[in-house]
Write an enzyme that holds these catalytic residues in place. Structure first.
Site, PDB file in Angstrom:
ATOM      1  N   LYS A   1      19.485  14.946  33.456  1.00  0.00           N
ATOM      2  CA  LYS A   1      20.703  15.419  32.783  1.00  0.00           C
ATOM      3  C   LYS A   1      21.784  14.328  32.791  1.00  0.00           C
ATOM      4  O   LYS A   1      21.705  13.369  33.579  1.00  0.00           O
ATOM      5  CB  LYS A   1      21.200  16.698  33.447  1.00  0.00           C
ATOM      6  CG  LYS A   1      21.589  16.543  34.897  1.00  0.00           C
ATOM      7  CD  LYS A   1      21.654  17.907  35.595  1.00  0.00           C
ATOM      8  CE  LYS A   1      22.114  17.730  37.018  1.00  0.00           C
ATOM      9  NZ  LYS A   1      21.954  18.944  37.821  1.00  0.00           N
TER      10      LYS A   1
ATOM     11  N   TYR B   1      50.872  -2.050  39.668  1.00  0.00           N
ATOM     12  CA  TYR B   1      51.862  -0.999  39.370  1.00  0.00           C
ATOM     13  C   TYR B   1      52.482  -0.479  40.665  1.00  0.00           C
ATOM     14  O   TYR B   1      51.803  -0.360  41.690  1.00  0.00           O
ATOM     15  CB  TYR B   1      51.186   0.190  38.678  1.00  0.00           C
ATOM     16  CG  TYR B   1      50.875  -0.017  37.221  1.00  0.00           C
ATOM     17  CD1 TYR B   1      51.837  -0.486  36.329  1.00  0.00           C
ATOM     18  CD2 TYR B   1      49.612   0.298  36.725  1.00  0.00           C
ATOM     19  CE1 TYR B   1      51.545  -0.649  34.980  1.00  0.00           C
ATOM     20  CE2 TYR B   1      49.311   0.153  35.382  1.00  0.00           C
ATOM     21  CZ  TYR B   1      50.281  -0.325  34.510  1.00  0.00           C
ATOM     22  OH  TYR B   1      49.989  -0.479  33.193  1.00  0.00           O
TER      23      TYR B   1
HETATM   24  C1  LIG Z   1      21.291  18.644  39.030  1.00  0.00           C
HETATM   25  C2  LIG Z   1      20.271  19.612  39.515  1.00  0.00           C
HETATM   26  C3  LIG Z   1      19.203  19.192  40.320  1.00  0.00           C
HETATM   27  C4  LIG Z   1      19.126  17.797  40.888  1.00  0.00           C
HETATM   28  O1  LIG Z   1      19.980  17.736  41.999  1.00  0.00           O
HETATM   29  P1  LIG Z   1      20.106  16.434  42.922  1.00  0.00           P
HETATM   30  O2  LIG Z   1      21.037  16.867  43.998  1.00  0.00           O
HETATM   31  O3  LIG Z   1      20.687  15.370  42.050  1.00  0.00           O
HETATM   32  O4  LIG Z   1      18.768  16.087  43.403  1.00  0.00           O
HETATM   33  C5  LIG Z   1      18.227  20.119  40.647  1.00  0.00           C
HETATM   34  N1  LIG Z   1      18.303  21.393  40.207  1.00  0.00           N
HETATM   35  C6  LIG Z   1      19.324  21.839  39.450  1.00  0.00           C
HETATM   36  C7  LIG Z   1      19.360  23.259  39.026  1.00  0.00           C
HETATM   37  C8  LIG Z   1      20.347  20.978  39.090  1.00  0.00           C
HETATM   38  O5  LIG Z   1      21.365  21.418  38.362  1.00  0.00           O
END
Ligand SMILES: *Cc1c(COP(=O)(O)O)cnc(C)c1O
Length: 379
Positions: free
Chosen positions: A41, A260
Site C-alpha cells: 500500500k 528562521y
Molecule cells: C499496513 C497493514 C499491514 C502491514 O503492517 P506492517 O506493520 O507494516 O507490517 C498488515 N495488515 C494490515 C491490515 C495493514 O493495514
C-alpha cells in the site's frame, strides 16, 4: 564552479532491491509454516511499486495487499499472476474495478458484505476476504457477527471467503496483553470458518511467534527495512537510502545565528551546510535541530551522515532547505554538490523518525516526488 551534472541532478533515493528481496525471504522464513504476503500500500511504503512489486514477486511472494482499488488497478499490470487484496474493500460504484482487475475485496462491515453480495448476484462468483475485528476497533465485523454469518443457514452458497483476517493493535509491543486477547478472539472466529485460510500477523505479529502465524502473514514495514518491534535491535536490512545535495557551505562566526527565528545559535566559529531538502520532501519539520516549539521536549533533532561522520541538523527544517553543522569535519572536506545521507545505510530511518516524534512508516510514505529514484540490485 558547479558542474552541469550538479545543476541537473536532484536528491536521490537508492532502493536496494536485493535487500528488499532478502527482507521478504527472511520474513517468509520467520513465518514458519505460514506463507508471507507482502503489503504494497501507499506505493510500496513510498519506495515505488514499479521497482518493489516485481522484486518481491521474483523473491517468491504471491499474495499482495494494497489499500484501495485504485492501488490494486495500478498494481495488476505489474503482477499479472498475483493475488491482490484490497484492504479498504468494495464500495457502491467501484465494483467493476474488482472484477475488471481481478482484485479480492476485504469485507470490513455488514454494509460491505451487502455490496459484495449484490455484486456477486449481478456478475457471478468472485473471491473475498472476511475481516474480523478482535480489538483494534478500526475495521471488520465483530467476532459475534462473523460467527453468526458462518452459521447462518440462509448464507448464500456463493459467499465463500478465501481468507479470514484480523489486525493486531499492539504487535510492536510483545508484552502487551492485548496480543493474547486478540489471538484468542481470532481463534473463536476462525473456528467458525473451518478450512478457510487465516491471517493475523503484520510484521510485528510475525515476531510474536508461531501462534500468531496461521496460514498467511502480512509483513509490510519489516520488508522495507523498518523497525517492527519496539526496543529491540532491528534485524532487517536497510532498503532505502535518501540523500540530498549540499547547495552551499557557509561560515558563521561564534555568537552568530542561522535559520528562521534565528533558532540555530553558535558558540564557536561554525561551518554550516545548506542542503536542498525540506519538509516538502518528507524531511519533517519536527526533526529540526532546534526552534520548533512543539518539540522542545526532545533533546536533539536528526543527524545526517557525511564523509564518514554524523552531523547534526541545526535550526528549523524549512520547505526546501535544511542546515547541518559540519564544523567537526575537516575544513574543505565539504563541498557544494556533495550528497548528505538523510537516512539509509548509516542512519536508521527510525532514528530520524524518533527525532521527529514519528515512525519510520511515516518517513517513508512522506518522501514525495522530488527525489530521483535509483533501483539497484537484481530482480
Ligand atoms: C499496513 C497493514 C499491514 C502491514 O503492517 P506492517 O506493520 O507494516 O507490517 C498488515 N495488515 C494490515 C491490515 C495493514 O493495514
Amino acid at each position: 564552479m558547479l558542474s552541469s551534472e550538479f545543476l541537473s541532478a536532484s536528491n536521490r533515493l537508492t532502493i536496494d532491491l536485493n535487500a528488499l528481496a532478502d527482507n521478504w525471504r527472511s520474513m517468509n522464513a520467520r513465518s514458519g509454516k505460514a506463507r508471507a504476503a507482502a503489503v504494497l500500500k501507499a506505493d510500496a511504503y513510498g519506495l515505488g511499486i514499479e521497482g518493489a512489486a516485481p522484486a518481491l514477486y521474483a523473491a517468491g511472494a504471491r499474495d499482495f495487499f494494497v489499500a484501495n482499488a485504485e492501488e490494486g488497478a495500478d498494481l495488476r499490470p505489474l503482477l499479472p499472476e498475483a493475488r491482490i487484496y484490497i484492504l479498504a474493500g468494495m464500495w457502491p460504484g467501484n465494483e467493476p474495478m474488482f472484477f475488471d482487475n481481478d482484485l479480492v475485496p476485504v469485507i470490513n462491515s455488514e454494509e460491505q458484505l451487502a455490496v459484495f453480495m449484490a455484486a456477486l448476484s449481478e456478475r457471478g462468483d468472485h473471491p473475498c476476504v472476511l475481516h474480523v475485528d478482535t480489538g483494534m476497533n478500526r475495521l471488520g465485523l465483530s467476532v459475534e457477527e462473523a460467527v453468526a454469518l458462518a452459521n447462518d443457514p440462509a448464507r448464500p452458497a456463493s459467499f465463500s471467503p478465501v481468507l479470514i483476517m484480523s489486525h493486531l493493535a499492539c504487535a510492536d509491543d510483545p508484552d502487551n496483553p492485548l496480543n493474547g486477547y486478540q489471538l484468542n478472539r481470532f481463534r473463536e472466529a476462525t473456528a467458525a470458518f473451518e478450512g478457510v485460510d487465516a491471517s493475523l500477523a503484520n510484521s510485528g505479529g510475525v515476531f510474536l511467534g508461531s501462534d500468531y502465524h496461521f496460514d498467511l502473514t502480512r509483513p509490510g514495514i519489516a520488508v522495507y527495512g523498518g523497525e517492527a518491534v519496539n526496543d529491540v535491535a532491528n534485524p532487517m536490512k536497510p532498503v532505502v537510502t535518501a540523500e540530498a545535495r549540499i547547495l552551499q557551505v557557509r561560515t558563521v562566526a561564534s555568537g552568530g545565528h542561522a535559520s528562521y527565528g534565528a533558532s540555530a545559535r553558535f558558540n564557536r566559529d561554525s561551518r554550516i551546510a545548506t542542503v536542498a531538502v525540506g519538509y516538502a520532501d518528507g524531511y519533517h519539520r519536527s526533526v529540526s535541530g532546534g526552534g520548533v516549539t512543539l518539540r522542545q521536549a526532545t533533546p536533539s533533532g536528526a543527524f545526517g551522515f557525511l564523509h564518514g561522520q554524523k552531523v547534526p541538523h541545526v535550526g528549523r527544517v524549512t520547505m526546501d532547505l535544511s542546515l547541518f553543522d559540519v564544523t567537526d569535519l575537516p575544513e574543505n572536506a565539504v563541498r557544494a554538490g556533495d550528497y548528505i545521507e538523510l537516512f539509509g545505510r548509516h542512519i536508521a530511518v527510525d532514528d530520524v523518525a524518533r527525532a521527529g516524534g514519528t515512525i519510520g512508516y511515516e518517513m517513508l510514505t512522506s518522501l514525495g516526488h522530488r527525489y530521483e529514484r535509483h533501483y539497484v540490485g537484481a530482480v
